[in-house]
Design an enzyme around this catalytic site. Structure first.
Site, PDB file in Angstrom:
ATOM      1  N   ARG A  25       0.825  -1.223   0.000  1.00 22.94           N
ATOM      2  CA  ARG A  25       0.000   0.000   0.000  1.00 22.94           C
ATOM      3  C   ARG A  25       0.857   1.270   0.000  1.00 22.94           C
ATOM      4  NH1 ARG A  25      -3.817  -0.879   4.888  1.00 22.94           N
ATOM      5  NH2 ARG A  25      -1.896  -1.855   5.585  1.00 22.94           N
ATOM      6  N   ASN A  34      -6.619  -2.262   1.847  1.00 20.95           N
ATOM      7  CA  ASN A  34      -6.660  -3.722   1.981  1.00 20.95           C
ATOM      8  C   ASN A  34      -8.107  -4.154   2.085  1.00 20.95           C
ATOM      9  OD1 ASN A  34      -3.954  -4.253   2.007  1.00 20.95           O
ATOM     10  ND2 ASN A  34      -3.776  -4.316   4.237  1.00 20.95           N
TER      11      ASN A  34
END
Ligand SMILES: [Fe+3]
Ligand SMILES: [Mg+2]
Ligand SMILES: [Zn+2]
Ligand SMILES: [Zn+2]
EC number: 6.2.-.-
Lengths: 796, 330
Positions: free
Chosen positions: A19, A37
Site C-alpha cells: 500500500r 486492503n
C-alpha cells in the site's frame, strides 16, 4: 460525474509494504484516489485519469516473483472495472483505512528474513536501532506467525501489545521511509524487549530462585552461558530453538538428553556461506537457497577429505552432531537476534525447541516450565506472542545428470502459507487432512491450495492439538468454509476419523483417498498433469486390498487410478514395531526366503545380525507367528526393503529415528559412487515379472541375492551402491512395462523413498535415456508432507 | 466317547449327556430338578448379564473355556458392585467333540463356580455340524445393594485409576497356544469376587470399575473417558507387564495396552481412597500386583481422550482397538 476505475489486485500484496508503495506511486503520478486492503486483496481506486491508471498498472505488473522493487511482493492478477460515479474525488492519493469484506481468495504473507537494509542498521552504531533484536521493515520481519486476523494491520497481529513510540510513528507515516506503513515497526523504546530467564541458587540461603535480565545484559549472559556449554532456549519468529555450542561435545550430549534424541542429526547455524564452505560443499543453487528469504535448513554435502587444511573446523565438528550422515543441515540467521548471536559464534546447534515427538514450542510459559524443572538452562526470549508456530523449513538440492532440483523435505517457515496454484477449479472450499505422520493439512478454494506447516505424528497429544488449532485459525484467516473433506483411507489414522467427524458436522461425507494415489497426484498437481504413470515408493500406506502398500506402480487419469503392479508382498510381523526393530523384519524376510528355498538356513548362522535368532526360542516364535499369521500384515513397502537391506549388510539393526537405516545405506552407497568413475552395470538381477496382468518385482529374490552376496564377502559399500543401482534398473523395466500397457511416457516419481538422492539420480538418468518424461516433487515434499496437495488435486 | 448329532436329538443320548456330565458336576438342588426353568430366591435390585465364549483352543495353560465362561460373566456382574448369584449356561457343541474334553470343561466350570460363589441353575445343549469345537454362552444374575451405583458417569476430576495386576497374560497365552509355542505364560482367567467384595465390605467409595477384557486397557479406558467426557492420563512406566509377556509382545510387536485379560479390572476412585483401596486389593486374591496407573483429568480439548505419558515425556493418545496389526509409521 466522474469515471471511477477500481483495480482489484491479488497476489502477495499484504504485509510487504504494498500500500505505501502504491500510495507513493499514486502521488508521484498526481492521481486522485486511494489504496486499501480488503481481506487478502488490495483495492485501488482512481478517478478519471486513464493515462495515470495505465502507468500505475504497468508498474504493478512488474512486481513478479523475486522482483527487487518491492521484495517479497508478487502481483498475480489485476482486475479492472470502470463505472461512473457522482462521488467527489479526493484531493490526492492516500491509504484508505482497511475495509474488511468477504472476497474471493486471500493471500497471507509468509515471514521474511531480515533484509540487508535492516541488517546494516542493526550493526550501525549511529542508528537508533543499533543492536535492536527485533528490527524489521516493510520488506522483512514476521508475518503469518504473528497474524491473528486479516487484513494485515498492527491491531490484528501480536504487535498490538506494543504501541508505537513517537519516533516510530513518524517513520510509519513518512513516504519513502523503509518503515512507511510497516506493521512490525518497533524500536528500543516501544517494541519487544530481549529478556533472559534462568534459575539460580542463592549463595546465602541456598534456595533456588528466578534469575532475570533484560536487553544487553540478557544477551551477554546468554552468550556467556552458551560458551560455558549450556543449553538454552532462544525464541525465533515461528517458535523456540534449543541452542548450544556446536563445537562443545558435552553440550551436544546434553542437548541429546534434553530432546531425548539419541543419534538423529541436529541443524547447525553459521554466520555466512563462507563459513559453511569450510566444512561443506555449497553449490551456487544451495547458496541461493541458504540466503533466500525462507532461510531454510539446507542439507549440504559435508567435506570428508581427511587432514584437510581446515582450522578448528575439522571434520570432527560433525560426528557428534549428525550421526555421520553424508549431509549436514546448515542454515543462516534469519532474524536480528540470530544475526547478533552469530557475531559471537561461528557455529551453533539450532534445533527445533521441542521434546521428542512433540511439536515446536511457541509459548514462553512452556519454556519457563522446562527451565524450572531443570531440563534446559535458560531462555532468551521476548514477549511478542507467536500465534501461528512454524518450524524451520528443510530443503536439499539433488543433482541429476542434466539439472539440479530442489527437494523440499519440510515445508514450513518462509514457504507457508504461500499457496500453490493448481490448474483446476474446485467447486467449493476444500479441507484435506493429509496423513498422520509428518502431518500437513491443506485448505483450498478455486485453484489455490494453502498447505499448513508440519505437525509431526498425530498420535501425540500436543501434535493433535497444534493441528486442530492451526486448522481453525487458517480457516478463519483464509475466510474459507470447507464443504468438501478429504482424508487418507487408513482406518487406523486419527486424521481419517477426525475428518469424517468434520465432514459429518458440515452435513457431508468425507472422501477417502488411497495414500499412494495421493502421492502421485501431488506430482500431477505440481505439473498440471491429468494423466501419467507413476512409481511411488515409500514406507507405509493403507492399500485398497487391505494390505500395506509402499512400492506401487500406478496409472492415474483424472481422479482415478489403476494399480498396474507393485513390489511383491512380504509378510511382516508387528505393526509399527516392524519399522523400528528392523533386524526382526529382516529375520522374518529371511524365513520367507528359506521357506521359498531361496536361501539355505545354514547360511544364516554366518551372519552377524541373524546369529542371535538362530537356534533360539525367538526364531521358533517368529516362524510360528508367520505360519499362523499372528499380528502380521502383507507389505509391498520399499521403505521396508531399505531397512531389511541395511540389516543384511550389517549397516544398521534398528531405526532409532525414522529413516536411520535407509539414510545410512544411502550414505555408504553415495560415498562409493562418488569414488567410482563409471556406472557399473547392476549386478543383482532383480526380477520383474508379470502375473495375471500385474507387474511384480520379486522382493524376496532381491533380498536373498543381496544376502548371498554379503555372505560371500562382497564389499559393503559396493553392495550398498549395487542395491540402489539394481533397484533403479529394475524400476526402468517396470516403467517400460507400464508404458507398454498405457502408451503413456509421462512418469511421476513420488513417495518418501525419493528423498534418497542417489536412487533418484540413478533412476531418472536411466528413465530419461529410455525417453520417459520424468516429473518430480519440487514444491511439496515427496514424503507424507505432500499428501494433502495430492488429496486436493483428486477432489471433485 | 465322541459326541454325535444324536446327542443333540433331545432323546436318550441327550439325557445321558446331561446326567453324566452336567448334573453330576453342577451338583445343586435347583439344577437337579430338571424342570423347564429354575425358580430361585430374589432381591429388589438385580444385575443381569450374558456373554458367549468361543475361545480357541478350548484348553490352554492356566485354564480352559469352562473356567473362562464363569469368570467372564461373574466379573461383569462384579463390576457394577453386584454379588453374583446364579448362572445359566448354553452349550453349542460341534459334532466330533470328545466327551472326555467336555467333562473336563464342565468340571472346571463347576470348580470355578464354587470359587466364585455362584450356582449354575439351568443349562441347555445343542449339537451342530462342525469339527469338534465347543462354545458356551453363560448368563448371570447378581444382587446389588440398595444405594450402590457404580458406573462410568460417576468419574470426577482427580480420581485415581487402579489396575488390579499385570496386563496381557490371557491374550499372550491364547496366541502362544494357537502357535503351538510352549513358554511360561499362563492365562490370568479368574473370578474377582474376593477383590470386589473386600472393597465393598470396607466401604471404599468406588466411582467405576471395569474388567479389562477384549480390546484391552486402552479400549476400556477410552470408553469410560468418552462416557464421562473427561480425560484420563496414564503413566507408561507404571503399567505392569510381566517380563515373559513383555518379551513375547516385543518380538511380535503386540501392545499390552490392547491385549485382552480375563482376571483384571480397573477401579477408579477418589484420590483419598486410593491408599486404602490399594492395600485391600493387594491382600485380595488375584490382586497382589495392583498399582495406580493414572488419573482422571479435566478434558483439555473438544473431545475427551485417554493419553499415556511416555518415558521420554511425550503424550501418546490411545484409542479403542482398531483392526489388529496395521502399521502407520512411514
Ligand atoms: Fe507416504
Ligand atoms: Mg464380558
Ligand atoms: Zn528490513
Ligand atoms: Zn519506537
Amino acid at each position: 460525474m466522474h469515471t471511477l476505475y477500481s483495480l482489484n489486485v491479488t497476489g502477495l500484496v499484504q504485509g510487504v509494504g504494498f500500500r505505501p508503495y502504491v500510495e507513493e506511486l499514486g502521488n508521484k503520478l498526481n492521481l486522485k484516489g486511494s489504496v486499501s486492503n480488503i481481506g487478502g486483496q488490495v483495492l485501488i481506486k482512481i478517478f478519471d485519469d486513464k493515462k495515470g491508471l495505465d502507468i500505475l498498472k504497468e508498474n504493478l505488473s512488474k512486481l513478479c516473483k523475486n522482483n527487487t522493487v518491492l521484495p517479497g511482493s508478487r502481483v498475480d492478477n489485476i482486475l479492472i472495472s470502470t463505472e461512473t460515479s457522482n462521488e467527489n474525488p479526493p484531493r490526492n492519493f492516500f491509504i484508505n483505512n482497511s475495509l474488511n469484506i468477504h472476497d474471493n481468495i486471500r493471500f497471507i504473507p509468509v515471514d521474511y528474513a531480515t533484509c540487508d537494509k535492516c541488517k546494516s542498521e542493526l550493526l550501525d552504531k549511529n542508528n537508533r536501532r543499533y543492536r535492536y533484536p527485533f528490527i524489521s521493515c516493510v520488506a522483512c520481519g514476521p508475518r503469518i506467525t504473528i497474524i491473528n486476523e486479516l487484513p494485515y494491520d498492527r491491531e490484528n497481529t501480536s504487535m498490538k501489545d506494543f504501541p508505537m513510540c513517537e519516533a516510530c510513528e513518524t517513520e510509519y507515516k513518512t513516504f519513502e521511509n523503509i518503515r512507511h506503513y510497516a506493521q512490525t515497526i518497533a524500536c528500543h523504546d516501544c517494541g519487544p524487549i530481549l529478556k533472559f530467564y534462568a534459575k539460580k541458587r542463592n549463595e546465602i540461603n541456598g534456595l533456588v530462585e528466578d534469575y532475570k535480565l533484560e536487553r544487553e545484559d540478557a544477551f551477554s549472559k546468554a552468550v556467556k552461558e552458551i560458551k560455558a556449554g549450556k543449553v538454552l532456549a532462544v525464541k525465533d519468529i515461528g517458535g523456540y530453538h534449543f541452542v548450544c555450542d556446536a563445537k562443545n561435545v558435552k553440550a551436544i550430549r546434553k542437548m541429546r538428553q534434553v530432546k531425548a534424541r539419541e543419534k538423529k542429526a541436529f541443524a547447525v547455524m553459521f554466520p555466512d556461506v563462507k563459513t559453511i564452505k569450510k566444512i561443506a560443499y555449497v553449490s551456487e543453487k544451495e547458496a541461493e537457497l541458504l540466503e533466500s528469504n525462507a532461510r531454510p535448513i539446507v542439507l549440504v554435502r559435508k567435506r570428508e577429505e581427511i587432514g584437510s587444511d581446515t582450522d578448528s573446523f575439522g571434520y570432527n565438528l560433525s560426528e557428534e552432531i549428525d550421526d555421520n550422515a553424508i549431509r549436514l543441515g546448515a542454515m543462516l540467521p534469519s532474524n536480528p537476534l540470530q544475526i547478533l548471536l552469530m557475531q559471537e559464534f561461528d557455529c551453533l546447534i539450532m534445533t527445533s525447541g521441542n521434546l521428542a515427538g512433540e511439536p515446536i514450542i511457541a509459548r514462553d510459559k512452556d519454556i519457563f516450565d522446562l527451565v524450572k524443572n531443570g531440563q534446559i538452562d535458560g531462555s532468551l526470549y521476548n514477549e511478542r506472542e507467536i500465534i501461528n508456530p512454524l518450524d524451520d523449513s528443510i530443503v536439499k538440492v539433488t543433482k541429476l545428470d542434466n539439472r539440479e532440483i530442489t527437494q523440499i523435505i519440510r515445508r514450513a517457515r518462509g514457504y507457508v502459507p504461500d499457496p500453490i496454484k493448481i490448474n483446476k477449479f474446485l467447486k467449493n472450499d476444500y479441507y484435506a487432512a493429509g496423513a498422520d505422520l509428518k502431518s500437513v493439512f491443506a485448505l483450498a478454494r478455486k485453484n489455490y491450495v494453502t498447505l499448513s506447516g508440519h505437525f509431526g505424528d498425530l498420535d501425540d497429544y500436543e501434535a493433535r492439538r497444534a493441528k486442530d488449532r492451526a486448522r481453525k485459525i487458517f480457516t478463519k484467516l483464509l475466510d474459507l468454509k470447507p464443504e468438501s473433506f478429504i482424508a487418507d483411507r487408513h482406518p487406523g489414522y486419527y486424521s481419517n476419523k477426525d475428518t469424517k467427524i468434520l465432514a459429518n458436522e458440515a452435513g457431508t461425507k468425507a472422501l477417502e483417498i488411497q495414500h499412494h494415489h495421493a502421492h502421485q497426484a501431488s506430482v500431477m498437481a505440481e505439473h498440471s498433469l491429468s494423466e501419467c504413470i507413476g512409481i511411488v515408493l515409500d514406507g507405509t500406506g493403507y492399500g485398497n486390498d487391505g494390505n500395506i502398500w509402499g512400492g506401487e506402480f500406478l496409472y492415474c487419469k483424472d481422479t482415478d487410478f489403476k494399480r498396474l503392479g507393485h513390489f511383491d508382498y512380504l509378510e511382516l510381523i508387528g505393526a509399527d514395531n516392524a519399522t523400528v526393530d528392523i533386524d526382526k523384519s529382516a529375520m522374518v524376510a529371511m524365513i520367507q526366503a528359506i521357506n521359498a528355498k531361496l536361501v539355505d538356513e545354514e547360511l544364516l548362522i554366518n551372519h552377524p545380525c541373524f546369529k542371535k535368532y538362530i537356534n533360539s526360542a525367538s526364531l521358533d516364535l517368529l516362524k510360528a507367528a508367520l505360519k499362523e499369521h499372528i499380528n502380521s500384515y502383507k507389505s509391498s513397502s520399499v521403505g521396508r526393503l531399505f531397512d531389511i537391506a541395511a540389516v543384511i549388510m550389517n549397516i544398521c539393526q534398528k531405526n532409532s529415528y525414522e529413516g536411520e537405516a535407509p539414510m545410512k545405506l544411502e550414505a555408504l552407497a553415495t560415498r562409493y559412487f562418488e569414488r567410482i568413475e563409471n556406472l557399473n552395470p547392476a549386478i543383482i538381477p532383480v526380477i520383474v515379472k508379470e502375473i495375471n496382468g500385474e507387474i511384480l518385482v520379486d522382493s524376496k529374490g532381491f533380498m536373498s541375492d543381496l544376502f548371498k552376496l554379503y555372505i560371500a564377502g562382497a564389499r559393503v559399500d559396493e553392495l550398498a551402491f549395487e542395491f540402489h543401482n539394481s533397484l533403479a534398473k529394475a524400476l526402468v523395466s517396470v516403467a517400460i512395462a507400464m508404458r507398454d500397457k498405457t502408451n503413456c511416457s509421462d512418469i511421476a516419481l513420488s513417495g518418501g523413498c525419493f528423498n534418497n538422492s542417489l536412487l533418484l539420480k540413478l533412476l531418472v538418468t536411466r528413465l530419461e535415456k529410455e525417453d520417459f518424461k520424468v516429473y518430480l516433487n519440487e514444491k511439496v515434499p515427496c514424503g507424507d508432507g505432500g499428501i494433502a496437495l495430492g488429496q486436493i488435486y483428486l477432489g471433485n | 466317547m465322541i459326541i454325535t448329532m444324536a446327542h443333540g436329538s433331545g432323546g436318550a443320548f441327550t439325557s445321558e449327556l446331561i446326567d453324566e456330565i452336567f448334573v453330576k458336576e453342577f451338583d445343586n438342588e435347583t439344577v437337579k430338578e430338571l424342570e423347564d426353568c429354575a425358580v430361585i430366591q430374589g432381591s429388589t435390585r438385580i444385575a443381569m448379564t450374558t456373554d458367549s465364549f468361543v475361545v480357541k483352543p478350548i484348553e490352554y495353560p492356566g485354564g480352559d473355556i469352562g473356567r473362562l465362561c464363569i469368570c467372564g460373566t461373574v466379573n461383569d456382574l462384579l463390576m457394577r458392585g453386584a454379588k453374583p448369584k446364579y448362572i445359566t449356561c448354553g452349550f453349542i457343541i460341534e459334532e466330533g467333540a470328545d466327551s472326555e474334553t467336555l467333562k473336563k470343561i464342565v468340571h472346571s466350570m463347576a470348580e470355578t463356580a464354587k470359587e466364585a460363589g455362584v450356582i449354575i441353575v439351568a443349562g441347555d445343549t445343542k449339537v451342530i455340524d462342525g469339527n469338534g469345537g465347543i462354545m458356551i454362552n453363560t448368563a448371570g444374575v447378581g444382587f446389588v445393594k440398595e444405594g450402590l451405583d457404580i458406573k462410568s458417569t460417576n468419574l470426577q476430576v482427580g480420581d485415581q485409576v487402579l489396575l488390579s495386576g499385570n496386563l496381557g497374560d490371557h491374550h499372550a497365552t491364547i496366541l502362544a497356544s494357537r502357535m503351538n509355542i510352549t513358554n511360561s505364560i499362563k492365562s490370568d482367567n479368574a473370578p474377582l469376587n474376593d477383590l470386589v467384595s473386600n472393597l465393598l465390605k470396607e466401604n471404599v467409595t468406588i466411582h467405576t470399575m471395569r474388567d479389562v477384557t477384549r480390546g484391552g486397557l486402552a479400549t476400556v479406558l477410552t470408553e469410560i473417558s468418552r462416557s464421562s467426557n473427561l480425560d484420563i492420563k496414564l503413566e507408561e512406566n507404571k503399567i505392569p507387564v510381566s517380563s515373559a509377556v513383555h518379551d513375547f509382545c516385543g518380538l511380535l510387536g503386540l501392545d499390552p495396552l490392547y491385549m485382552g485379560n480375563e482376571g483384571k479390572c480397573i477401579v477408579v476412585l477418589p484420590k483419598e481412597e486410593t491408599e486404602k483401596a490399594l492395600e485391600i486389593i493387594r491382600k485380595s486374591n488375584y490382586g497382589e500386583n495392583a498399582v495406580v496407573i493414572g488419573e482422571v483429568k479435566e478434558k483439555a480439548e473438544d473431545k475427551a481422550c485417554v493419553y499415556i505419558e511416555t518415558e521420554i515425556g511425550g503424550k501418546r493418545i490411545l484409542d479403542v482397538l482398531q483392526g489388529e496389526g496395521l502399521p502407520r509409521i512411514c
